[in-house]
Scaffold this active site. Structure first.
Site, PDB file in Angstrom:
ATOM      1  N   ASP A 210      -0.139   4.981   1.269  1.00 43.80           N
ATOM      2  CA  ASP A 210      -0.369   5.872   2.411  1.00 43.80           C
ATOM      3  C   ASP A 210      -0.237   5.142   3.745  1.00 43.80           C
ATOM      4  O   ASP A 210      -0.914   4.144   3.992  1.00 43.80           O
ATOM      5  CB  ASP A 210      -1.754   6.514   2.313  1.00 43.80           C
ATOM      6  CG  ASP A 210      -1.928   7.376   1.061  1.00 43.80           C
ATOM      7  OD1 ASP A 210      -0.911   7.697   0.419  1.00 43.80           O
ATOM      8  OD2 ASP A 210      -3.079   7.725   0.740  1.00 43.80           O
TER       9      ASP A 210
ATOM     10  N   ASP B  11       0.874  -1.148   0.000  1.00 44.58           N
ATOM     11  CA  ASP B  11       0.000   0.000   0.000  1.00 44.58           C
ATOM     12  C   ASP B  11       0.928   1.218   0.000  1.00 44.58           C
ATOM     13  O   ASP B  11       2.132   1.080   0.252  1.00 44.58           O
ATOM     14  CB  ASP B  11      -0.872  -0.026   1.262  1.00 44.58           C
ATOM     15  CG  ASP B  11      -1.682   1.251   1.449  1.00 44.58           C
ATOM     16  OD1 ASP B  11      -2.247   1.762   0.462  1.00 44.58           O
ATOM     17  OD2 ASP B  11      -1.755   1.737   2.594  1.00 44.58           O
TER      18      ASP B  11
END
Length: 180
Positions: free
Chosen positions: A29, A27
């Site tokens: 963020d 991922d």
């Protein structure tokens, strides 16, 4: 700890395991970098969590593919930051789009692009809901709290090795009627 020292330590960790994933998915963020893209401007200079780049360098040296799965509502900013950080070439797939599917759609696209089975992947993310839904697909998934770091990396590889051993044990079980 500099990128080269992290890379060396990550390579040592990789050396501990006889079985390694074919693909590691990150991922963005609060996993690779400590912010939400939608709260930033393209003009800013982004930074990664301090172990992230060294871990990615180690994976690349070992020939393990990497991909991105992000539900960012601002993929344009995410892609600019990936370019600015000079890490774009490290990823075989970048699935960055807003979605309500908790990343299952991201993984379906990654799997179609790479041909790598879900059971041969490890995923790092900071959100429980993504970890839960992607785990159900057969991906070894690790919840990170303060970004990906060497401890979480080792945990992911350890969980992957355990999952592979468990699946090979269950597929090697012979029926008591075998050979009858």
């Amino acid at each position: 700890m500099g990128d080269e020292r992290v890379k060396a330590e990550a390579l040592q960790i990789l050396g501990l395991f006889q079985v390694l994933p074919r693909l590691v998915v990150f991922d963005l963020d609060y996993t690779l970098w400590p912010f939400y893209c939608e709260c930033r401007s393209k003009r800013e200079s982004p930074s990664l969590y301090r172990h992230a780049k060294g871990i990615m360098f180690a994976l690349r040296e070992k020939g393990i593919d990497m991909a991105i799965a992000s539900r960012s509502p601002t993929p344009d900013i995410a892609k600019v930051f990936i370019d600015k950080l000079e890490i774009k070439s490290m990823f075989v797939a970048q699935e960055i789009f807003s979605s309500w599917t908790h990343k299952t759609e991201h993984f379906q696209r990654i799997q179609r692009k790479t041909g790598i089975p879900y059971k041969s992947m490890v995923f790092f993310d900071d959100e429980d809901r993504n970890i839960e839904s992607v785990s159900k697909m057969g991906v070894t998934s690790v919840l990170v709290e303060n970004g990906v770091n060497l401890d979480m990396f080792k945990l992911g590889l350890s969980n992957f090795a355990t999952n592979v051993a468990a699946s090979s044990t269950s597929s090697n079980v012979t029926s008591p009627l075998a050979g009858v």
